[in-house]
Scaffold this motif. Structure first.
Motif, PDB file in Angstrom:
ATOM      1  N   VAL A   1      -4.396 -16.327   5.020  1.00 29.13           N
ATOM      2  CA  VAL A   1      -3.687 -15.920   3.889  1.00 29.13           C
ATOM      3  C   VAL A   1      -2.984 -14.438   4.136  1.00 29.13           C
ATOM      4  O   VAL A   1      -3.758 -13.764   4.340  1.00 29.13           O
ATOM      5  N   ILE A   2      -1.725 -14.468   3.869  1.00 28.73           N
ATOM      6  CA  ILE A   2      -0.955 -13.010   4.007  1.00 28.73           C
ATOM      7  C   ILE A   2      -1.283 -12.290   2.535  1.00 28.73           C
ATOM      8  O   ILE A   2      -0.683 -12.981   1.547  1.00 28.73           O
ATOM      9  N   ILE A   3      -1.699 -11.190   2.603  1.00 25.03           N
ATOM     10  CA  ILE A   3      -1.794 -10.455   1.275  1.00 25.03           C
ATOM     11  C   ILE A   3      -0.760  -9.389   1.701  1.00 25.03           C
ATOM     12  O   ILE A   3      -0.730  -8.534   2.359  1.00 25.03           O
ATOM     13  N   PRO A   4       0.247  -9.182   0.668  1.00 22.20           N
ATOM     14  CA  PRO A   4       1.353  -8.274   0.694  1.00 22.20           C
ATOM     15  C   PRO A   4       1.015  -7.183   0.548  1.00 22.20           C
ATOM     16  O   PRO A   4      -0.322  -6.623  -0.295  1.00 22.20           O
TER      17      PRO A   4
ATOM     18  N   ASP B   1       2.565  -5.532  -5.050  1.00 16.30           N
ATOM     19  CA  ASP B   1       1.489  -6.329  -5.896  1.00 16.30           C
ATOM     20  C   ASP B   1       0.592  -5.306  -6.627  1.00 16.30           C
ATOM     21  O   ASP B   1      -0.050  -4.542  -5.799  1.00 16.30           O
ATOM     22  N   ASP B   2       0.613  -5.234  -7.792  1.00 17.83           N
ATOM     23  CA  ASP B   2       0.017  -4.352  -8.710  1.00 17.83           C
ATOM     24  C   ASP B   2      -1.476  -4.563  -8.543  1.00 17.83           C
ATOM     25  O   ASP B   2      -2.241  -3.786  -8.823  1.00 17.83           O
ATOM     26  N   HIS B   3      -1.827  -5.826  -8.650  1.00 18.17           N
ATOM     27  CA  HIS B   3      -3.156  -6.274  -8.476  1.00 18.17           C
ATOM     28  C   HIS B   3      -3.462  -6.762  -7.130  1.00 18.17           C
ATOM     29  O   HIS B   3      -2.718  -7.663  -6.808  1.00 18.17           O
ATOM     30  N   SER B   4      -4.402  -6.079  -6.568  1.00 16.42           N
ATOM     31  CA  SER B   4      -4.645  -6.629  -5.167  1.00 16.42           C
ATOM     32  C   SER B   4      -5.527  -8.086  -5.040  1.00 16.42           C
ATOM     33  O   SER B   4      -6.502  -8.232  -5.866  1.00 16.42           O
ATOM     34  N   PRO B   5      -4.933  -9.046  -4.222  1.00 12.71           N
ATOM     35  CA  PRO B   5      -5.633 -10.369  -4.066  1.00 12.71           C
ATOM     36  C   PRO B   5      -6.994 -10.191  -3.690  1.00 12.71           C
ATOM     37  O   PRO B   5      -7.908 -10.953  -3.436  1.00 12.71           O
TER      38      PRO B   5
END
Length: 374
Positions: A219-222, A227-231
């Motif tokens: 999964v790519i995490i931007p 992205d204000d809230h990190s996945p």
């Protein structure tokens, strides 16, 4: 009989326009396997706003079957038989029941088709934060199969929210735009610091939903700017490019079930700010390896703890493996930035042109009485 019951449930949810309270995994009809009636299609174009069960659409939306041809281009669907394509100003949305105040991560799969600069705008409503949406440019493909899975995180500001995926582009060919498949939601839990580790989520076990399909590419995490809230709870993606979240079911992971892959050199940095005591001694330890994904050659991970740094070399054969590393330092501030990035760019050896890089896992920060190496 089971299929009929499932279809009736989906229709019930679609009629109410509010999905049942979602557990970790696909949204109702999140893989678009239940589609419009033939009377609601004009070729592949969806003609009715509520033709796709559980979803509401607007703009130029197509219902695409795997193997559909557009000129010389074959449109592939990563999971199941169907996906949707978002053409000019197209939007799909779904109402979902959640827990107000909780944090969630949305994972969705997407692929480019024929537009030059394709992008997606992901958002939820209601949302008390201004400009809190994810804008995903999808020119760069990180996978070998043409499909990437992305994650975006948010905090629920109501018990019922509406999730929207929108293509803001306008092309000469109204049908041109990204394909969307497999939309999933996962509750994120805020990990705590412990005596065994001053860092939150240092083992990366808490993160976005990863699809279980056999061909998962992670999964790519931007980056943080998108992205204000990190996945990835506890961590900031504070660079220009994304990082990749991987699991042990599809990749080689040094420890546990999850890790991250630094896929874009120095433009793919991950960081965390931790409270420290001035003059106290600390040791930062971590594992560096490769994901067993054909990413071969010399790699270097640079680790930072405030002004202190160490470079860790790892010669990858692209078949898995890892080595341990550490950085000992004396804190000079009450807040110390811990950061990692890869020195070099790397590409997979399968001639796909896909970016790859070293794997980082099991990051620990401990206070110690003496420093053996400064």
């Amino acid at each position: 009989m089971k299929k009929v019951a499932m279809f009736l449930l989906l229709l019930l949810c679609a009629t109410s326009q509010i999905a049942l309270s979602v557990k970790d995994g696909l949204l109702p009809n999140g893989n678009f396997e239940y589609g419009p009636k033939a009377s609601e299609l004009e070729g592949t174009k969806v003609m009715s706003a509520k033709a796709i069960p559980n979803w509401e659409i607007s703009g130029y939306v197509e219902y695409i079957k795997s193997g559909h041809k557009q000129g010389d281009m074959l449109l592939i669907v990563p999971e199941g038989a169907f996906a949707v394509r978002l053409g000019n100003e197209a939007l799909i949305k779904q109402k979902v029941e959640v827990v107000k105040g909780d944090f969630y991560s949305l994972t969705f799969s997407t692929a480019r088709t024929c537009a030059q600069e394709e992008r997606l705008n992901v958002s939820v409503s209601p949302n008390n934060e201004k400009n809190d949406f994810g804008l995903f440019p999808i020119q760069t493909m990180y996978s070998s199969n043409g499909w990437d899975s992305y994650a975006w995180a948010f905090q629920a500001d109501a018990h019922v929210i509406e999730i929207s995926i929108h293509n803001p582009g306008v092309e000469e060919d109204a049908a041109c735009g990204p394909l969307i498949d497999s939309v999933a939601l996962k509750t994120l839990y805020n990990p705590k610091r412990t005596r065994a580790n001053l860092l939150k989520n240092g083992n990366f076990e808490e993160g976005p939903y990863i699809f279980p399909r056999p061909t998962s590419e992670g999964v790519i995490i931007p980056p943080h700017i998108e992205d204000d809230h990190s996945p990835l709870p506890g961590w900031i993606i504070e660079s220009l490019k994304a990082i990749k979240y991987i699991d042990s079911e599809h990749f080689s992971v040094p420890k546990g079930k999850r890790a991250i892959e630094l896929i874009a050199g120095k433009e793919s940095a991950v960081a965390q700010i931790v409270k420290t005591t001035i003059g106290r001694n600390y040791v930062l330890s971590f594992l560096v390896g490769d994901a067993n994904n054909g990413c071969e050659g010399p790699m270097v991970v640079e680790a930072f703890a405030g002004k202190n740094t160490v470079k860790v070399s790892y010669n990858s054969k692209g078949k898995g493996g890892f080595k341990a590393a550490r950085l000992a330092f004396r804190a000079e501030s009450t807040r110390t930035r811990i950061m990692f990035y890869s020195t070099f760019y790397a590409m997979k050896s399968d001639n796909s042109g896909s970016l790859c890089g070293p794997v980082l896992d099991d990051v620990k920060l401990l206070s110690v009485r003496k420093l053996h190496h400064l």
